[in-house]
Design an enzyme around this catalytic site. Structure first.
Site, PDB file in Angstrom:
ATOM      1  N   HIS A  48      17.006  -5.526  -8.930  1.00  0.00           N
ATOM      2  CA  HIS A  48      17.931  -6.640  -8.733  1.00  0.00           C
ATOM      3  C   HIS A  48      17.349  -7.771  -7.890  1.00  0.00           C
ATOM      4  CE1 HIS A  48      21.205  -4.793 -10.838  1.00  0.00           C
ATOM      5  NE2 HIS A  48      21.173  -3.724 -10.083  1.00  0.00           N
ATOM      6  N   ARG A  82      11.493   0.381  -5.922  1.00  0.00           N
ATOM      7  CA  ARG A  82      12.451   0.619  -7.013  1.00  0.00           C
ATOM      8  C   ARG A  82      11.965  -0.137  -8.242  1.00  0.00           C
ATOM      9  NH1 ARG A  82      19.017  -0.144  -7.105  1.00  0.00           N
ATOM     10  NH2 ARG A  82      18.586  -2.323  -6.599  1.00  0.00           N
ATOM     11  N   ASP A  96      -0.322   3.103  -9.436  1.00  0.00           N
ATOM     12  CA  ASP A  96      -1.706   2.660  -9.338  1.00  0.00           C
ATOM     13  C   ASP A  96      -1.912   1.575  -8.286  1.00  0.00           C
ATOM     14  OD1 ASP A  96      -2.666   4.462 -11.172  1.00  0.00           O
ATOM     15  OD2 ASP A  96      -2.887   3.035 -12.816  1.00  0.00           O
ATOM     16  N   GLU A 161      24.424   6.919 -10.727  1.00  0.00           N
ATOM     17  CA  GLU A 161      25.356   5.816 -10.470  1.00  0.00           C
ATOM     18  C   GLU A 161      26.329   5.576 -11.612  1.00  0.00           C
ATOM     19  OE1 GLU A 161      22.918   2.378  -9.658  1.00  0.00           O
ATOM     20  OE2 GLU A 161      21.325   3.104 -10.961  1.00  0.00           O
ATOM     21  N   ASP A 187      27.545   0.439  -8.938  1.00  0.00           N
ATOM     22  CA  ASP A 187      27.575   0.805 -10.353  1.00  0.00           C
ATOM     23  C   ASP A 187      28.485   1.998 -10.602  1.00  0.00           C
ATOM     24  OD1 ASP A 187      25.738  -0.932 -11.983  1.00  0.00           O
ATOM     25  OD2 ASP A 187      24.352  -0.376 -10.397  1.00  0.00           O
TER      26      ASP A 187
END
Length: 273
Positions: A48, A82, A96, A161, A187
């Site tokens: 987000h 995230r 990586d 969620e 959510d």
């Protein structure tokens, strides 16, 4: 040199409680400032917030730089990333560039969780593609045994969620390779029919029950709180990794409070000088 130990993963397995801050400003300078303020972990948000692989890399580097100059007694924060979605290719890329702990949104089933656990790990335990020789994760082979040590140091956090995720929560939490389950109140409330109202009693009861179920499965429960009362409530309920604020909200609130101190109720600058 040995691959760095994931101290956040160790803490979650030991049942420790850690406080975090959400980083949504998508800025390495802000991340560096935040890294020196005493939080145990910082969440670089790629779902987000307007982050991509490059901006996330810059923030990982900034957090690492800041931890080298911390005052005595201030913990070095662990960076969590995230990702925008639970795609194995994206997860490979974020690992990586040096992320060890990944948070994946919208995980509804144990099958999804198992696939994500594989995406986090090299064969034979997983499907992560080889390429560490080119990557920051191995410090370009400065960690000579990275391929054999990395699987033990990655930490997978999945977000539950939705109502579907709550139905499958016990199986999700029991999935091998899942280290923690993060509850998404906004959510979840929408999925339960209470859009914009995560404080609804039904939602709050669902969250409290979910925290207990996650702990019963032997995994770490996490959540984001946006005020002190919420943070205290979920810590008391047994949440182990709790984000107690977000950089965007802190900046907005502090700026609003500052300018308000100079204005009257009519919006004009106070005539007291």
């Amino acid at each position: 040199m040995q691959t760095p130990i994931n101290t956040f993963k160790q803490a979650m397995a030991a049942g420790e409680v850690k406080l975090g801050l959400w980083l949504a400003l998508a800025d390495s300078y802000a991340a560096e400032v935040s890294a020196g303020t005493g939080f145990d972990w910082l969440l670089i948000d790629g779902e987000h917030a307007p982050n991509d692989l490059r901006s996330t890399l810059a923030q990982l580097q900034a957090v690492a730089s800041a931890t080298q100059a911390l005052p005595p007694g201030i913990p070095a924060p662990h960076p969590i990333v995230r990702v925008p979605t639970g795609d194995a290719v994206l997860i490979k890329q974020y690992l990586d560039i040096g992320a060890q702990t990944i948070l994946v949104p919208m995980v509804d089933t144990a099958e999804q969780a198992a696939h994500l656990a594989q995406a986090m790990r090299y064969p034979p335990q997983g499907i992560r593609g080889m390429g560490s020789a080119l990557a920051r994760s191995s410090r370009w082979q400065a960690y000579p045994n990275y391929l054999h040590e990395a699987n033990a140091q990655v930490c997978l956090l999945v977000q539950a969620e939705t109502v579907e995720a709550m139905k499958n929560l016990d199986a999700i939490a029991a999935t091998p390779g899942v280290d923690g389950v993060f509850i998404g109140p906004a959510d979840l409330s929408a999925s339960m029919g209470h859009v914009g109202n995560p404080g609804h009693p039904e939602v709050q009861a669902m969250i409290a029950g979910a925290i207990a179920r996650i702990r019963k499965a032997g995994k770490a429960p996490g959540i984001l709180s946006t005020n002190k009362a919420q943070g205290d409530k979920w810590l008391a309920a047994g949440a182990q990794f709790v984000a107690v604020g977000a950089d965007t909200m802190l900046l907005h609130a502090a700026a609003w409070q500052l300018v308000a101190s100079y204005r009257g109720t009519d919006g004009a600058v106070k005539n007291t000088y």
